[in-house]
Scaffold this active site. Structure first.
Site, short mmCIF file in Angstrom:
data_model
loop_
_atom_site.label_atom_id
_atom_site.label_comp_id
_atom_site.label_asym_id
_atom_site.label_seq_id
_atom_site.Cartn_x
_atom_site.Cartn_y
_atom_site.Cartn_z
N ARG A 54 18.20 27.14 42.23
CA ARG A 54 19.10 26.69 43.31
C ARG A 54 20.38 26.04 42.80
NH1 ARG A 54 14.11 24.86 45.61
NH2 ARG A 54 13.32 26.45 47.02
N LYS A 99 35.37 31.72 42.25
CA LYS A 99 34.82 32.93 42.88
C LYS A 99 33.87 33.61 41.91
CE LYS A 99 38.40 34.54 46.08
NZ LYS A 99 39.37 35.62 46.32
N GLU A 136 47.84 40.29 36.19
CA GLU A 136 47.54 39.09 36.98
C GLU A 136 48.55 37.97 36.69
OE1 GLU A 136 45.39 39.27 39.39
OE2 GLU A 136 43.61 40.43 38.82
N LYS A 170 47.65 28.95 40.31
CA LYS A 170 46.35 29.23 40.93
C LYS A 170 45.66 27.93 41.33
CE LYS A 170 42.20 31.86 41.10
NZ LYS A 170 41.42 33.01 40.71
N GLU A 191 39.37 30.47 50.69
CA GLU A 191 40.19 31.59 51.13
C GLU A 191 40.23 31.74 52.65
OE1 GLU A 191 40.32 35.00 48.45
OE2 GLU A 191 40.45 36.29 50.20
N ARG A 228 44.96 31.22 50.03
CA ARG A 228 44.36 31.85 48.84
C ARG A 228 44.39 33.37 48.91
NH1 ARG A 228 39.02 30.01 45.30
NH2 ARG A 228 39.22 31.71 43.81
N ASN A 281 45.69 37.83 46.33
CA ASN A 281 45.22 39.22 46.33
C ASN A 281 46.37 40.21 46.41
OD1 ASN A 281 42.42 38.74 46.16
ND2 ASN A 281 42.43 38.09 48.29
N HIS A 285 45.85 43.77 45.35
CA HIS A 285 44.41 43.99 45.21
C HIS A 285 43.84 44.93 46.27
CE1 HIS A 285 44.84 40.77 42.37
NE2 HIS A 285 43.56 40.71 42.11
N HIS A 325 41.79 47.67 44.72
CA HIS A 325 40.33 47.82 44.91
C HIS A 325 40.00 49.24 45.37
CE1 HIS A 325 39.38 43.23 45.39
NE2 HIS A 325 39.62 43.60 44.15
N HIS A 341 40.41 46.76 36.05
CA HIS A 341 40.80 46.00 37.24
C HIS A 341 42.30 45.68 37.21
CE1 HIS A 341 40.59 43.10 40.51
NE2 HIS A 341 41.15 42.19 39.72
P1 NAD Z 1 36.04 42.47 31.29
O1 NAD Z 1 35.27 41.26 31.52
O2 NAD Z 1 35.36 43.78 31.48
O3 NAD Z 1 36.61 42.40 29.81
C1 NAD Z 1 37.42 43.46 29.35
C2 NAD Z 1 36.91 44.05 28.01
O4 NAD Z 1 37.32 43.19 26.97
C3 NAD Z 1 35.40 44.17 27.92
O5 NAD Z 1 35.08 45.34 27.22
C4 NAD Z 1 35.03 42.95 27.10
O6 NAD Z 1 33.82 43.10 26.43
C5 NAD Z 1 36.19 42.86 26.16
N1 NAD Z 1 36.47 41.55 25.60
C6 NAD Z 1 36.39 40.36 26.22
N2 NAD Z 1 36.89 39.40 25.43
C7 NAD Z 1 37.26 40.00 24.29
C8 NAD Z 1 37.87 39.52 23.10
N3 NAD Z 1 38.23 38.25 22.95
N4 NAD Z 1 38.11 40.42 22.12
C9 NAD Z 1 37.81 41.73 22.29
N5 NAD Z 1 37.27 42.25 23.39
C10 NAD Z 1 37.01 41.37 24.39
O7 NAD Z 1 37.35 42.53 32.20
P2 NAD Z 1 38.39 41.41 32.67
O8 NAD Z 1 39.66 42.13 32.83
O9 NAD Z 1 38.35 40.20 31.84
O10 NAD Z 1 37.84 40.99 34.10
C11 NAD Z 1 37.78 41.91 35.16
C12 NAD Z 1 36.77 41.42 36.14
O11 NAD Z 1 37.17 40.16 36.66
C13 NAD Z 1 36.58 42.33 37.33
O12 NAD Z 1 35.22 42.49 37.57
C14 NAD Z 1 37.23 41.57 38.47
O13 NAD Z 1 36.66 41.86 39.70
C15 NAD Z 1 36.99 40.16 38.06
N6 NAD Z 1 37.94 39.20 38.62
C16 NAD Z 1 37.43 38.10 39.21
C17 NAD Z 1 38.28 37.15 39.71
C18 NAD Z 1 37.74 35.88 40.28
O14 NAD Z 1 38.50 35.11 40.87
N7 NAD Z 1 36.48 35.58 40.10
C19 NAD Z 1 39.66 37.33 39.63
C20 NAD Z 1 40.15 38.47 39.02
C21 NAD Z 1 39.27 39.41 38.50
N1 GLY Z 2 41.61 36.36 42.17
C1 GLY Z 2 41.85 35.89 43.48
C2 GLY Z 2 41.24 34.57 43.77
O1 GLY Z 2 40.67 33.94 42.91
O2 GLY Z 2 41.31 34.13 44.88
#
Ligand code: NAD
Ligand code: GLY
Length: 364
Positions: A125, A147, A189, A231, A241, A245, A249, A252, A256, A269
């Site tokens: 939990r 998020k 971003e 942010k 949001e 917030r 997006n 996005h 998406h 992404h």
């Molecule tokens: P990811 O987590 O897939 O990482 C990208 C690649 O880089 C992967 O292959 C990973 O293994 C590799 N990697 C990570 N760190 C590394 C390093 N230091 N050296 C070498 N390789 C490395 O992708 P991302 O772009 O970081 O994140 C995308 C994700 O984030 C999506 O799922 C998206 O929906 C999510 N997201 C969430 C929010 C939120 O607010 N929570 C906001 C934006 C995006």
């Molecule tokens: N990436 C959009 C948010 O965190 O709201």
């Protein structure tokens, strides 16, 4: 400023407030972890790519504080951001008898961060967690704001919760090993924050793109700090949001649709968001909000960052169908983040025919 200096961006959320630490070499500094609640166990959630690069460094840093440091290594990639992978985190935590005082450390990009944060919210939990973002995208966006989610076959990030971390540790040094394509995805971003919130930041990005692409530490530090400040300010005003917030997006909704239309993992992404911003800028112009010159500036900076500016040919009907699943949609009506004027965004609806023109022109 000394390259070893640590910058702090505070995110003000009452009792859920926390700091984002930004600097070079943070994972090797004892004070990075000072003040975290003492627990018997730390569980590092990471993936098979990041583990060999950084897990030993983080484990070593945590050893003095935690009797047990558990390493949970997930498969790499957006395609694994699902409930099945989430369950493997629970299996590992339970298998290692991790208790309610366990602190989860999310060591990786946004995929790891989103899953580890969600797992921490659910395990027994709720246990606390710390974000240790290792991609540019994660440092400027996904690790900040709480998020967390996994994907569902019918939509991206559809299953999740808001769950704020205890701290975000953005070590610029870890970005050295990031592949160029991933680095560009993170720049999408960063760029986003300019048109929606800070026109002078967009100008700074335009002037400093070569330094950023060279991963110049001073330029990176500024880009990460300013992104996090923007942010943090928006999240503090609208954590869940309900309104402002949504502006984060920008790009996005189109993005998406690209990601889920092609199948998660085909485009990154950030690539989808970059192209989505180009489409959203075009829509903003067609709605009479910005002029062609500003639209072109957005497209140009996206392109210079090494990102695609033309979308995959899924057909406008398919894009529209996919965009109706967007979390911003209300009563089946798609709501788009648009640029109202340079540095200021808003949310608007638009006739399907106009959106179809944007898509047709951007994918022809
Ligand atoms: P990811 O987590 O897939 O990482 C990208 C690649 O880089 C992967 O292959 C990973 O293994 C590799 N990697 C990570 N760190 C590394 C390093 N230091 N050296 C070498 N390789 C490395 O992708 P991302 O772009 O970081 O994140 C995308 C994700 O984030 C999506 O799922 C998206 O929906 C999510 N997201 C969430 C929010 C939120 O607010 N929570 C906001 C934006 C995006
Ligand atoms: N990436 C959009 C948010 O965190 O709201």
């Amino acid at each position: 400023m000394n390259s070893h200096d640590v910058e702090r961006v505070a995110i003000d959320l009452g009792e859920r407030s926390y700091d984002i630490l930004i600097g070079s070499g943070l994972l090797g500094r004892a004070d990075t972890f000072e003040g975290l609640p003492a627990g018997a166990a730390a569980a590092i959630v990471t993936n098979e790519t990041v583990a060999p690069l950084l897990a030993a460094r983080l484990t070593q840093a945590l050893r003095p504080t935690f009797a047990q440091v558990q390493l949970i290594v997930l498969p790499d990639g957006e395609a694994h951001k699902n409930l099945a992978t989430l369950n493997t985190i629970f299996d590992a935590l339970l298998g290692a008898a991790c208790d309610r005082k366990t602190i989860v450390f999310a060591l990786g990009g946004g995929v790891v961060g989103d899953m580890a944060g969600f797992a921490a919210a659910c395990y027994m939990r709720g246990v606390p967690y710390v974000q240790v973002p290792t991609t540019l995208l994660a440092q400027v966006d996904s690790s900040v704001g709480g998020k967390t989610a996994v994907n569902h076959p019918l939509g991206k990030n559809m299953i999740g919760v808001f769950n704020q971390p205890l701290r975000v540790i953005a070590d610029l040094e870890v970005l050295d090993t990031l592949p160029a394509r991933e680095f560009s995805a993170g720049l999408a971003e960063v760029i986003k924050y300019g048109p929606i919130a800070d026109e002078s930041f967009l100008q700074w990005i335009e002037g400093n793109l070569p330094a950023l692409l060279d991963r110049d530490r001073a330029a990176l530090r500024h880009a990460v700090r300013r992104s996090c400040e923007i942010k943090a300010d928006i999240v503090a005003r609208d954590e869940r949001e309900a309104a402002v917030r949504e502006l984060l997006n920008f790009g996005h909704t189109f993005g998406h649709a690209i990601e889920s239309g092609l199948g998660y993992g085909e485009w990154l992404h950030g690539e989808a968001v970059g192209c989505g911003m180009v489409m959203a800028a075009d829509l903003s112009r067609r709605l009479g909000l910005i002029d062609r010159a500003y639209q072109d500036r957005i497209a140009r900076v996206v392109e210079r960052a090494g990102l695609p500016v033309r979308g995959p040919r899924l057909g406008s009907a398919r894009y529209l169908e996919l965009m109706r699943v967007d979390k911003k949609a209300r009563d089946g009506e798609i709501r788009f983040v648009v640029i109202e004027s340079p540095g200021r965004a808003g949310v608007r609806t638009a006739p399907d025919a106009l959106v179809a023109q944007v898509i047709d022109d951007a994918t022809a």
